[in-house]
Design a protein around this motif. Structure first.
Motif, PDB file in Angstrom:
ATOM      1  N   THR A  82      54.323  35.283 -56.343  1.00 52.04           N
ATOM      2  CA  THR A  82      52.926  35.480 -55.956  1.00 52.04           C
ATOM      3  C   THR A  82      52.277  36.567 -56.799  1.00 52.04           C
ATOM      4  OG1 THR A  82      53.482  34.842 -53.685  1.00 52.04           O
ATOM      5  CG2 THR A  82      51.391  35.984 -54.007  1.00 52.04           C
ATOM      6  N   ALA A  83      53.007  37.669 -57.027  1.00 53.36           N
ATOM      7  CA  ALA A  83      52.472  38.782 -57.816  1.00 53.36           C
ATOM      8  C   ALA A  83      52.155  38.351 -59.242  1.00 53.36           C
ATOM      9  CB  ALA A  83      53.475  39.937 -57.831  1.00 53.36           C
ATOM     10  N   ILE A  84      53.071  37.603 -59.855  1.00 46.39           N
ATOM     11  CA  ILE A  84      52.867  37.164 -61.241  1.00 46.39           C
ATOM     12  C   ILE A  84      51.773  36.100 -61.317  1.00 46.39           C
ATOM     13  CG2 ILE A  84      53.973  35.957 -63.183  1.00 46.39           C
ATOM     14  CD1 ILE A  84      56.539  37.490 -62.511  1.00 46.39           C
ATOM     15  N   LYS A  85      51.691  35.257 -60.302  1.00 46.71           N
ATOM     16  CA  LYS A  85      50.643  34.235 -60.258  1.00 46.71           C
ATOM     17  C   LYS A  85      49.259  34.889 -60.162  1.00 46.71           C
ATOM     18  CE  LYS A  85      49.884  29.706 -60.019  1.00 46.71           C
ATOM     19  NZ  LYS A  85      50.388  28.779 -61.034  1.00 46.71           N
ATOM     20  N   MET A  86      49.164  35.930 -59.348  1.00 45.98           N
ATOM     21  CA  MET A  86      47.881  36.597 -59.124  1.00 45.98           C
ATOM     22  C   MET A  86      47.537  37.604 -60.213  1.00 45.98           C
ATOM     23  SD  MET A  86      46.483  35.353 -56.414  1.00 45.98           S
ATOM     24  CE  MET A  86      45.237  36.569 -56.030  1.00 45.98           C
ATOM     25  N   PRO A  89      51.960  38.470 -65.864  1.00 41.48           N
ATOM     26  CA  PRO A  89      53.273  39.087 -66.107  1.00 41.48           C
ATOM     27  C   PRO A  89      53.262  40.608 -65.997  1.00 41.48           C
ATOM     28  CG  PRO A  89      52.809  37.405 -67.746  1.00 41.48           C
ATOM     29  CD  PRO A  89      51.547  37.592 -66.965  1.00 41.48           C
ATOM     30  N   GLY A  90      52.102  41.231 -66.244  1.00 40.68           N
ATOM     31  CA  GLY A  90      52.012  42.687 -66.153  1.00 40.68           C
ATOM     32  C   GLY A  90      52.290  43.216 -64.761  1.00 40.68           C
ATOM     33  N   ALA A  91      52.107  42.375 -63.734  1.00 37.66           N
ATOM     34  CA  ALA A  91      52.384  42.801 -62.358  1.00 37.66           C
ATOM     35  C   ALA A  91      53.847  43.222 -62.199  1.00 37.66           C
ATOM     36  CB  ALA A  91      52.052  41.675 -61.383  1.00 37.66           C
ATOM     37  N   LEU A  92      54.741  42.575 -62.965  1.00 42.21           N
ATOM     38  CA  LEU A  92      56.174  42.914 -62.894  1.00 42.21           C
ATOM     39  C   LEU A  92      56.409  44.344 -63.364  1.00 42.21           C
ATOM     40  CD1 LEU A  92      58.999  41.839 -62.209  1.00 42.21           C
ATOM     41  CD2 LEU A  92      59.205  41.057 -64.571  1.00 42.21           C
ATOM     42  N   PHE A  93      55.697  44.755 -64.414  1.00 36.51           N
ATOM     43  CA  PHE A  93      55.819  46.125 -64.917  1.00 36.51           C
ATOM     44  C   PHE A  93      55.430  47.128 -63.832  1.00 36.51           C
ATOM     45  CE2 PHE A  93      53.726  49.885 -66.665  1.00 36.51           C
ATOM     46  CZ  PHE A  93      54.719  50.393 -67.498  1.00 36.51           C
ATOM     47  N   ILE A 263      48.011  45.816 -61.407  1.00 34.14           N
ATOM     48  CA  ILE A 263      48.543  46.975 -60.679  1.00 34.14           C
ATOM     49  C   ILE A 263      48.590  46.672 -59.180  1.00 34.14           C
ATOM     50  CG2 ILE A 263      48.129  49.387 -60.036  1.00 34.14           C
ATOM     51  CD1 ILE A 263      46.882  49.784 -62.819  1.00 34.14           C
ATOM     52  N   ARG A 264      47.465  46.159 -58.661  1.00 33.43           N
ATOM     53  CA  ARG A 264      47.386  45.903 -57.220  1.00 33.43           C
ATOM     54  C   ARG A 264      48.414  44.865 -56.786  1.00 33.43           C
ATOM     55  NH1 ARG A 264      43.980  43.133 -53.424  1.00 33.43           N
ATOM     56  NH2 ARG A 264      42.779  42.104 -55.044  1.00 33.43           N
ATOM     57  N   SER A 265      48.540  43.780 -57.556  1.00 31.26           N
ATOM     58  CA  SER A 265      49.517  42.733 -57.223  1.00 31.26           C
ATOM     59  C   SER A 265      50.936  43.274 -57.297  1.00 31.26           C
ATOM     60  CB  SER A 265      49.374  41.547 -58.185  1.00 31.26           C
ATOM     61  OG  SER A 265      48.102  40.969 -58.087  1.00 31.26           O
ATOM     62  N   GLY A 266      51.240  44.013 -58.357  1.00 30.77           N
ATOM     63  CA  GLY A 266      52.594  44.543 -58.545  1.00 30.77           C
ATOM     64  C   GLY A 266      52.980  45.554 -57.493  1.00 30.77           C
ATOM     65  N   VAL A 267      52.086  46.504 -57.211  1.00 34.57           N
ATOM     66  CA  VAL A 267      52.391  47.548 -56.237  1.00 34.57           C
ATOM     67  C   VAL A 267      52.467  46.974 -54.827  1.00 34.57           C
ATOM     68  CG1 VAL A 267      51.593  49.715 -55.195  1.00 34.57           C
ATOM     69  CG2 VAL A 267      51.426  49.393 -57.664  1.00 34.57           C
TER      70      VAL A 267
END
Length: 449
Positions: A82-86, A89-93, A263-267
């Motif tokens: 979900t994070a990567i979709k939204m 790929p930067g969400a993973l970082f 940032i928001r998706s990853g965190v």
């Protein structure tokens, strides 16, 4: 309804909470002198060799397994997708950055949980943010403790503890094995009832057996995918770093990728997965048999390392190297597609088995968290009704729409995180002094040996 919830979610997960989550992690990292790096070998060693001296309901490993049962769940499979979709790929970082800082946060939570724990009227240990807020910060902060406990019950009943886990299980079992949703929901509810009626000792007993097995199984499977697509790994890692700081989409097919969204998706997904700063894991840590608060803090810290820096990272990379992140699948189906790319004969089924184990143990862990919050607010008389309500919601959780599930879970997470993070900042001096005392005692013990 989804649109309204989305607006609320955007507001609660706006800059204030992101700054508070990351800022608390940075502050504790500085005050504890990079403890999550320098003391990680010591913490990992304690997982299997903690002395289990002192009072408590379960072993240190049992407490960690219960916390991991709650954290290693759909967030590691569905949440990463979900994070990567939204957020791209930067969400993973940003998920990994949040986890690194979150290790210091999780250490502080575990330490404070043991320091301020108490016995309930049934003779069981109770602890967690509601107790260290009231006993550590003082009685005038009790409204914050009540806010945390009330939010914790809501997260257990309507957030992480039920709907996302059940939804992930029933959708995967139906897609992979053709099992009707109703059948899966009934089986889940019955199994949940059998284990959770026995309380923390029963939950820890199951968790210590299932959690290590499921974690190793999933890690080996994910490594198998990465080995199969080994030539794509360097470019996938490069994409994670470039996308983390890019204001435009690296490629089409996902819902916008600004830096803020990444940032928001990853965190948000990272906290959903490892729960650092959320305040849930210390509820389990408080039950550990230990005479050193800092010792359980170190053991708790490894939970974030295992959950996000190892397992979530592996999931994210499998999605990127196989290219499924940029397709039409969402959630568990996206991760299933990644595993099926590497292992066409059994990949999807293998992931389904992992997902069932992950999600089921999360249900067990969160049942306990909610129970302790109920005990704090209304006493032991509320435990039995809470357990029955929880089991009923597990049975009904299969029929809630996916979009609404994740948004509700995110909102509830935020309502838990605010009072807990305020307490961690206010009690950071206590964390530092307890750490110093423990490290000095361990230093003297080593000299004698």
């Amino acid at each position: 309804m989804v649109e309204v919830l989305g607006n609320i979610n955007s507001w609660v997960w706006g800059p204030p909470l992101l700054i508070l989550v990351m800022g608390t992690g940075i502050w504790l990292t500085i005050r504890l002198n990079l403890l999550q790096v320098l003391r990680l070998p010591m913490a990992l060693k304690l997982i299997g060799k903690a002395p289990n001296e002192g009072d408590g309901d379960v072993s240190s490993f049992g407490a960690l397994s219960t916390a991991l049962a709650a954290t290693v769940g759909t967030g590691n499979i569905v949440g990463v997708a979900t994070a990567i979709k939204m957020g791209g790929p930067g969400a993973l970082f940003w998920m990994i950055v949040a986890a690194f800082l979150g290790m210091a946060t999780k250490y502080a939570e575990g330490l404070l949980a043991v320091k301020y724990r108490t016995l309930d009227k049934n003779g069981n240990y109770s602890g967690g943010p509601m107790y260290y807020i009231e006993k550590g910060l003082g009685p005038r902060f009790k409204p914050l403790a009540i806010m945390f406990a009330a939010s914790g019950i809501l997260v257990a009943l309507f957030g992480i503890g039920t709907f996302p886990q059940v939804n992930a299980i029933v959708s995967s079992t139906e897609a992979s094995f053709g099992i009707p949703v109703v059948v899966t929901a009934v089986i889940l509810a019955v199994l949940t009832g059998i284990v959770t009626i026995g309380g923390i000792k029963s939950i820890a007993q199951v968790s210590t057996k299932v959690v290590p097995f499921m974690s190793v199984l999933y890690i080996l499977a994910a490594l198998g995918v990465l080995i199969t697509f080994a030539e794509e790994v360097p470019s996938a890692i490069a994409l994670v770093f470039t996308s983390a700081f890019s204001t435009t989409a690296a490629t089409g097919g996902f819902v916008g990728a600004t830096i803020m969204l990444a940032i928001r998706s990853g965190v948000a997904r990272g906290i959903f997965s490892n729960e650092s700063g959320l305040g849930s894991a210390p509820i389990a840590a408080a039950a550990a048999k230990t005479k050193w608060a800092a010792e359980q803090g170190l053991i708790s810290m490894t939970g974030t390392f295992i959950d996000t820096i190892i397992i979530c990272n592996l999931t994210g990379l499998t999605l990127l190297v196989t290219g499924v992140w940029n397709g039409n699948n969402e959630g568990a189906l996206m991760t299933q597609a990644a595993f099926a790319s590497a292992f066409p004969a059994f990949g999807a089924d293998l992931l389904t088995i992992c997902l069932i184990l992950f999600a089921f143990t999360t249900i067990l862990g969160w049942n306990y968290y909610g129970e302790r919050c109920v005990e704090y607010l209304i006493g032991v008389k509320g435990i039995k009704p809470y357990r029955f309500l929880f089991i009923a919601l597990v049975a009904g959780g299969a029929f809630i729409k996916l979009d609404a599930i994740w948004i509700i879970a995110d909102i509830m997470n935020a309502l838990m995180a605010f009072p807990n993070l305020i307490a961690l900042l206010g009690l950071s001096g206590v964390v530092v002094s307890e750490t110093r005392v423990y490290m000095e005692a361990m230093g003297k013990k080593k000299q004698k040996e």
